[in-house]
Design an enzyme around this catalytic site. Structure first.
Site, PDB file in Angstrom:
ATOM      1  N   HIS A  94       0.787  -1.232   0.000  1.00 44.70           N
ATOM      2  CA  HIS A  94       0.000   0.000   0.000  1.00 44.70           C
ATOM      3  C   HIS A  94       0.822   1.287   0.000  1.00 44.70           C
ATOM      4  CE1 HIS A  94       0.983   0.110   4.285  1.00 44.70           C
ATOM      5  NE2 HIS A  94       0.616   1.368   4.271  1.00 44.70           N
TER       6      HIS A  94
HETATM    7  C1  UD1 Z   1      -1.815   6.089   5.565  1.00 41.80           C
HETATM    8  C2  UD1 Z   1      -0.465   6.525   6.171  1.00 41.80           C
HETATM    9  C3  UD1 Z   1       0.504   5.352   6.165  1.00 41.80           C
HETATM   10  C4  UD1 Z   1      -0.096   4.124   6.822  1.00 41.80           C
HETATM   11  C5  UD1 Z   1      -1.428   3.808   6.157  1.00 41.80           C
HETATM   12  C6  UD1 Z   1      -2.062   2.604   6.804  1.00 41.80           C
HETATM   13  C7  UD1 Z   1       0.075   8.900   5.687  1.00 41.80           C
HETATM   14  C8  UD1 Z   1       0.958   9.800   4.938  1.00 41.80           C
HETATM   15  N1  UD1 Z   1       0.157   7.580   5.367  1.00 41.80           N
HETATM   16  O1  UD1 Z   1      -1.578   5.750   4.216  1.00 41.80           O
HETATM   17  O2  UD1 Z   1       1.661   5.728   6.885  1.00 41.80           O
HETATM   18  O3  UD1 Z   1       0.801   3.035   6.665  1.00 41.80           O
HETATM   19  O4  UD1 Z   1      -2.284   4.955   6.281  1.00 41.80           O
HETATM   20  O5  UD1 Z   1      -3.137   2.161   6.077  1.00 41.80           O
HETATM   21  O6  UD1 Z   1      -0.662   9.350   6.537  1.00 41.80           O
HETATM   22  N2  UD1 Z   1      -8.783   5.356   1.102  1.00 41.80           N
HETATM   23  C9  UD1 Z   1     -10.023   4.795   1.093  1.00 41.80           C
HETATM   24  N3  UD1 Z   1     -10.679   4.628   2.279  1.00 41.80           N
HETATM   25  C10 UD1 Z   1     -10.138   5.003   3.469  1.00 41.80           C
HETATM   26  C11 UD1 Z   1      -8.860   5.585   3.466  1.00 41.80           C
HETATM   27  C12 UD1 Z   1      -8.194   5.746   2.287  1.00 41.80           C
HETATM   28  O7  UD1 Z   1     -10.553   4.438   0.048  1.00 41.80           O
HETATM   29  O8  UD1 Z   1     -10.778   4.786   4.517  1.00 41.80           O
HETATM   30  C13 UD1 Z   1      -8.043   5.486  -0.179  1.00 41.80           C
HETATM   31  C14 UD1 Z   1      -8.268   6.813  -0.861  1.00 41.80           C
HETATM   32  O9  UD1 Z   1      -8.178   6.583  -2.239  1.00 41.80           O
HETATM   33  C15 UD1 Z   1      -7.081   7.624  -0.408  1.00 41.80           C
HETATM   34  C16 UD1 Z   1      -5.995   6.563  -0.364  1.00 41.80           C
HETATM   35  O10 UD1 Z   1      -6.645   5.370   0.080  1.00 41.80           O
HETATM   36  O11 UD1 Z   1      -6.769   8.676  -1.250  1.00 41.80           O
HETATM   37  C17 UD1 Z   1      -4.845   6.874   0.551  1.00 41.80           C
HETATM   38  O12 UD1 Z   1      -5.326   7.132   1.870  1.00 41.80           O
HETATM   39  P1  UD1 Z   1      -4.443   8.021   2.876  1.00 41.80           P
HETATM   40  O13 UD1 Z   1      -5.129   8.125   4.170  1.00 41.80           O
HETATM   41  O14 UD1 Z   1      -4.044   9.298   2.206  1.00 41.80           O
HETATM   42  O15 UD1 Z   1      -3.089   7.236   3.026  1.00 41.80           O
HETATM   43  P2  UD1 Z   1      -2.789   5.665   3.183  1.00 41.80           P
HETATM   44  O16 UD1 Z   1      -2.223   5.182   1.911  1.00 41.80           O
HETATM   45  O17 UD1 Z   1      -3.938   4.938   3.777  1.00 41.80           O
END
Ligand code: UD1
Length: 366
Positions: free
Chosen positions: A207
């Site tokens: 991820h």
């Molecule tokens: C975040 C953390 C990372 C951690 C990870 C655990 C940062 C910079 N990164 O990364 O350190 O390892 O969480 O999972 O804070 N999305 C969904 N549903 C959700 C959340 C996210 O669909 O509930 C999708 C969206 O497309 C979003 C993408 O995942 O844009 C990324 O989510 P984001 O919270 O920005 O970062 P993670 O990759 O989850």
């Protein structure tokens, strides 16, 4: 005393569970503020229910966005909440955008801020988490470090006086759940369709931004996983699904069986049932180590170098460069014969954190 925990993303909820439990047995007030960075039930709600964490007192509902937009939204939403609560400590966890927002909001309001899981470093400035860690450590008043190595990093940055070695709260969470799973007190994990839990399989997650955002890199990693000689249960984070779809990369191919992220007990059971783990997650590298399963990490470095001892964890940033037979041999290797030590502490880190915050125990300065 009042402590506000600021959380927002899945790994923070795992760390929150033992902290919330440790506070529950005291007369101190523990307030949980969820930024809403993670909002899917798979990434948030199931951790509250599965790990017995009280529902958040405040939910900010900030959701996804660019790093700046997400961090800024959390910061703006946290300001009035922390101003109203005026806690004795703001406790922030790990290295996500929610961590940095919590630290910034607190420090600008002159509220004491403590950073749990302080001192981890990848020394890779391409990682968003690395900026979050470094900035949070330097903003915080109290640095709660999980390992000796983390203490050394903090000392090297002139932060020794603010640092306390408390151990790793993920050990508290992981070993407690492991014992329940081994005692049969859990529902079998919802592994992806096509994975026979009684036959050898590998458990995988992918991820990180560095692995998912560049289409060529993502395709190379997916191809490497698909080419492995055992079925691979890939528990797909929404970020992976979103990037794969965006770049037209098919995930369900070869050895890969695609499933949803698992609740914590399901993940522990899934790891215990697996021959090994292939991941780019920090938490899962450590869980594999704690649970005695070999891990192969799809990154050039790790914040948890203790897991590399005796080959329990092996870093393979470019599997395709190893050649298919060597890659397969690494990913499917048996668990090393060597005993593991206890570099992450004794499973009582959360109690130590509470004692340090409430002034009942000064903690070790390493
Ligand atoms: C975040 C953390 C990372 C951690 C990870 C655990 C940062 C910079 N990164 O990364 O350190 O390892 O969480 O999972 O804070 N999305 C969904 N549903 C959700 C959340 C996210 O669909 O509930 C999708 C969206 O497309 C979003 C993408 O995942 O844009 C990324 O989510 P984001 O919270 O920005 O970062 P993670 O990759 O989850």
């Amino acid at each position: 005393m009042k402590v506000v925990s600021v959380v927002g993303a899945r790994p923070q909820l795992v760390k929150l569970a033992p902290i919330a439990a440790a506070f529950a047995g005291t007369g101190h007030r523990h307030v949980i503020v969820h930024t809403g960075q993670h909002y899917d039930a798979d990434l948030s709600d199931v951790f509250f229910t599965g790990l017995g964490i009280p529902a958040p007192d405040v939910h900010l509902g900030i959701g996804s966005g660019s790093h700046g937009a997400q961090t800024g939204a959390a910061l703006a939403a946290l300001d009035p909440v922390l101003a109203a609560e005026r806690p004795d400590w703001v406790l922030v966890y790990g290295d996500t955008n929610s961590t940095l927002a919590g630290a910034l909001s607190a420090v600008k309001q002159h509220l004491p801020v403590a950073h749990l899981e302080a001192g981890l470093r990848s020394f890779n400035r391409r990682m968003p988490e690395e900026h979050n860690r470094v900035l949070t450590d330097h903003a915080a008043d109290l640095l709660l470090a999980p390992t000796e190595e983390a203490m050394r990093h903090l000392a090297a940055e002139g932060l020794a006086a603010r640092s306390r070695l408390v151990g790793d709260v993920m050990v508290d969470a992981c070993l407690g759940v492991r014992d329940t799973v081994l005692a049969g007190g859990h529902v079998p994990p919802a592994l992806p369709e096509g994975i026979d839990p009684d036959a050898p399989y590998l458990l995988a997650t992918l991820h990180r931004a560095e692995n998912t955002d560049d289409p060529a890199r993502l395709d190379a990693l997916v191809t490497a996983l698909a080419g492995l000689p055992l079925p691979v249960a890939l528990l797909a984070h929404p970020r992976l699904l979103a990037r794969a779809e965006q770049h037209g990369i098919k995930l369900a191919r070869g050895a890969l069986r695609i499933g949803r992220p698992l609740p914590y007990a399901g993940m522990v059971a899934g790891v215990l049932g697996a021959v090994g783990v292939v991941t780019d997650s920090g938490g899962l590298q450590k869980e594999a180590y704690l649970l005695g399963r070999p891990c192969t990490t799809l990154r050039p470095e790790t914040e948890w170098p203790e897991t590399l001892t005796d080959g329990w964890n092996i870093l393979v940033p470019q599997p395709q460069e190893r050649g298919a037979p060597a890659w397969a041999e690494i990913a499917t290797r048996a668990a090393p014969a060597a005993q593991r030590g206890e570099p992450y502490g004794d499973g009582r880190a959360a109690q130590r954190v509470v004692a340090v915050l409430t002034g009942e125990h000064p903690g070790s300065t390493g």
